[in-house]
Design a protein around this motif. Structure first.
Motif, PDB file in Angstrom:
ATOM      1  N   GLU A  66       0.848  -1.197   0.000  1.00  0.00           N
ATOM      2  CA  GLU A  66       0.000   0.000   0.000  1.00  0.00           C
ATOM      3  C   GLU A  66       0.881   1.243   0.000  1.00  0.00           C
ATOM      4  OE1 GLU A  66      -3.745   1.748   2.602  1.00  0.00           O
ATOM      5  OE2 GLU A  66      -2.687  -0.003   3.348  1.00  0.00           O
ATOM      6  N   ILE A  68       0.500   5.018   1.592  1.00  0.00           N
ATOM      7  CA  ILE A  68      -0.335   5.895   2.413  1.00  0.00           C
ATOM      8  C   ILE A  68       0.201   7.316   2.294  1.00  0.00           C
ATOM      9  CG2 ILE A  68      -1.064   4.070   4.004  1.00  0.00           C
ATOM     10  CD1 ILE A  68       0.906   5.211   6.051  1.00  0.00           C
ATOM     11  N   TRP A  96      -0.892  -7.562  15.774  1.00  0.00           N
ATOM     12  CA  TRP A  96      -2.118  -6.809  15.493  1.00  0.00           C
ATOM     13  C   TRP A  96      -2.627  -6.122  16.760  1.00  0.00           C
ATOM     14  CZ3 TRP A  96      -4.380  -4.444  11.799  1.00  0.00           C
ATOM     15  CH2 TRP A  96      -5.707  -4.026  11.931  1.00  0.00           C
ATOM     16  N   THR A 138      -3.105  -2.098  17.069  1.00  0.00           N
ATOM     17  CA  THR A 138      -4.380  -1.425  17.329  1.00  0.00           C
ATOM     18  C   THR A 138      -4.374  -0.697  18.669  1.00  0.00           C
ATOM     19  OG1 THR A 138      -5.312  -3.512  18.123  1.00  0.00           O
ATOM     20  CG2 THR A 138      -5.758  -2.912  15.839  1.00  0.00           C
ATOM     21  N   ASP A 156      -2.875   4.995  13.406  1.00  0.00           N
ATOM     22  CA  ASP A 156      -4.089   4.537  12.720  1.00  0.00           C
ATOM     23  C   ASP A 156      -3.856   4.239  11.240  1.00  0.00           C
ATOM     24  OD1 ASP A 156      -5.420   4.810  15.110  1.00  0.00           O
ATOM     25  OD2 ASP A 156      -6.509   6.626  14.533  1.00  0.00           O
ATOM     26  N   ASN A 157      -3.007   5.063  10.577  1.00  0.00           N
ATOM     27  CA  ASN A 157      -2.830   4.857   9.140  1.00  0.00           C
ATOM     28  C   ASN A 157      -2.005   3.611   8.818  1.00  0.00           C
ATOM     29  OD1 ASN A 157      -0.300   5.850   9.809  1.00  0.00           O
ATOM     30  ND2 ASN A 157      -0.498   7.729   8.608  1.00  0.00           N
ATOM     31  N   HIS A 162      -2.910   0.643  10.254  1.00  0.00           N
ATOM     32  CA  HIS A 162      -3.831  -0.491  10.434  1.00  0.00           C
ATOM     33  C   HIS A 162      -4.044  -1.235   9.114  1.00  0.00           C
ATOM     34  CE1 HIS A 162      -4.426   0.913  14.402  1.00  0.00           C
ATOM     35  NE2 HIS A 162      -5.720   1.179  14.396  1.00  0.00           N
ATOM     36  N   SER A 163      -4.362  -0.493   8.046  1.00  0.00           N
ATOM     37  CA  SER A 163      -4.671  -1.151   6.775  1.00  0.00           C
ATOM     38  C   SER A 163      -3.433  -1.826   6.195  1.00  0.00           C
ATOM     39  CB  SER A 163      -5.265  -0.165   5.772  1.00  0.00           C
ATOM     40  OG  SER A 163      -4.332   0.838   5.443  1.00  0.00           O
ATOM     41  N   ARG A 208      -3.009  -5.041   8.155  1.00  0.00           N
ATOM     42  CA  ARG A 208      -4.126  -5.928   7.792  1.00  0.00           C
ATOM     43  C   ARG A 208      -3.865  -6.585   6.436  1.00  0.00           C
ATOM     44  NH1 ARG A 208      -8.073  -2.512   8.227  1.00  0.00           N
ATOM     45  NH2 ARG A 208      -8.782  -3.107  10.299  1.00  0.00           N
ATOM     46  N   LYS A 209      -3.404  -5.800   5.447  1.00  0.00           N
ATOM     47  CA  LYS A 209      -3.123  -6.344   4.110  1.00  0.00           C
ATOM     48  C   LYS A 209      -1.980  -7.349   4.170  1.00  0.00           C
ATOM     49  CE  LYS A 209      -4.942  -2.559   1.422  1.00  0.00           C
ATOM     50  NZ  LYS A 209      -4.719  -1.337   0.702  1.00  0.00           N
ATOM     51  N   SER A 262      -3.270 -10.597   5.658  1.00  0.00           N
ATOM     52  CA  SER A 262      -4.181 -11.304   4.752  1.00  0.00           C
ATOM     53  C   SER A 262      -3.407 -12.114   3.712  1.00  0.00           C
ATOM     54  CB  SER A 262      -5.168 -10.346   4.085  1.00  0.00           C
ATOM     55  OG  SER A 262      -4.526  -9.582   3.091  1.00  0.00           O
ATOM     56  N   GLU A 282      -7.105 -13.029   8.905  1.00  0.00           N
ATOM     57  CA  GLU A 282      -8.021 -11.896   8.826  1.00  0.00           C
ATOM     58  C   GLU A 282      -8.195 -11.305  10.216  1.00  0.00           C
ATOM     59  OE1 GLU A 282      -8.910 -10.818   5.868  1.00  0.00           O
ATOM     60  OE2 GLU A 282      -7.952 -12.557   4.951  1.00  0.00           O
TER      61      GLU A 282
END
Length: 142
Positions: free
Chosen positions: A65, A67, A115, A119, A124-125, A127-128, A131-132, A135, A140
């Motif tokens: 990702e 960000i 994780w 959390t 906060d930015n 987290h995704s 998570r990716k 996965s 999950e």
């Protein structure tokens, strides 16, 4: 614009997946990353920063990702956009050693614990991003 790169670093230790998390100088849980230097690609930046901050030599497996957020440029005191390119990085060598000038600590955690730390005490930015990464291993999280 400021461009940085880093990654979610993982390894399998005795068949158990572990995720690398760092504690930054502000006491927050985060991922290794840093600013791109002249002549570098974002991939080279990610691997260099991971090695500098954690002592681990990595191999990029995939892009996760990008960000973006606003920061104050220290040189101009102006608001500017910062882009951070994150990769999924497999640890292939090196020895875990935090760069004490930059970070407070680094450790390997099982995915669920990584994780929970993210959390509870992470940005906060990220987290995704985490998570990716998880996965990719069929994990999950909410």
């Amino acid at each position: 614009m400021i461009i940085s790169a880093g990654g979610v670093v993982y390894r399998k230790e005795n068949g158990v997946l572990q995720i690398q998390m760092i504690q930054d100088r502000y006491g927050k849980i985060t991922l290794p990353k840093g600013k791109m230097e002249p002549g570098e690609t974002v991939e080279q930046t990610a691997l260099r920063e991971i090695k500098e901050e954690t002592g681990i030599v990595g191999k990029i497996r995939r892009k996760l990702e990008v960000i973006s957020y606003q920061v104050t440029d220290p040189a101009t005191q102006q608001q500017t956009e910062k882009q951070v390119h994150y990769y999924l990085v497999e640890a292939v060598g090196g020895k875990l050693a935090p760069q004490v000038e930059e970070i407070r600590g680094v450790e390997w955690l099982e995915p669920e614990k990584a994780w929970l730390q993210q959390t509870a005490a992470g940005y906060d930015n990220n987290h995704s991003v985490l998570r990716k990464a998880l996965s990719n291993f069929g994990i999950e999280v909410k």
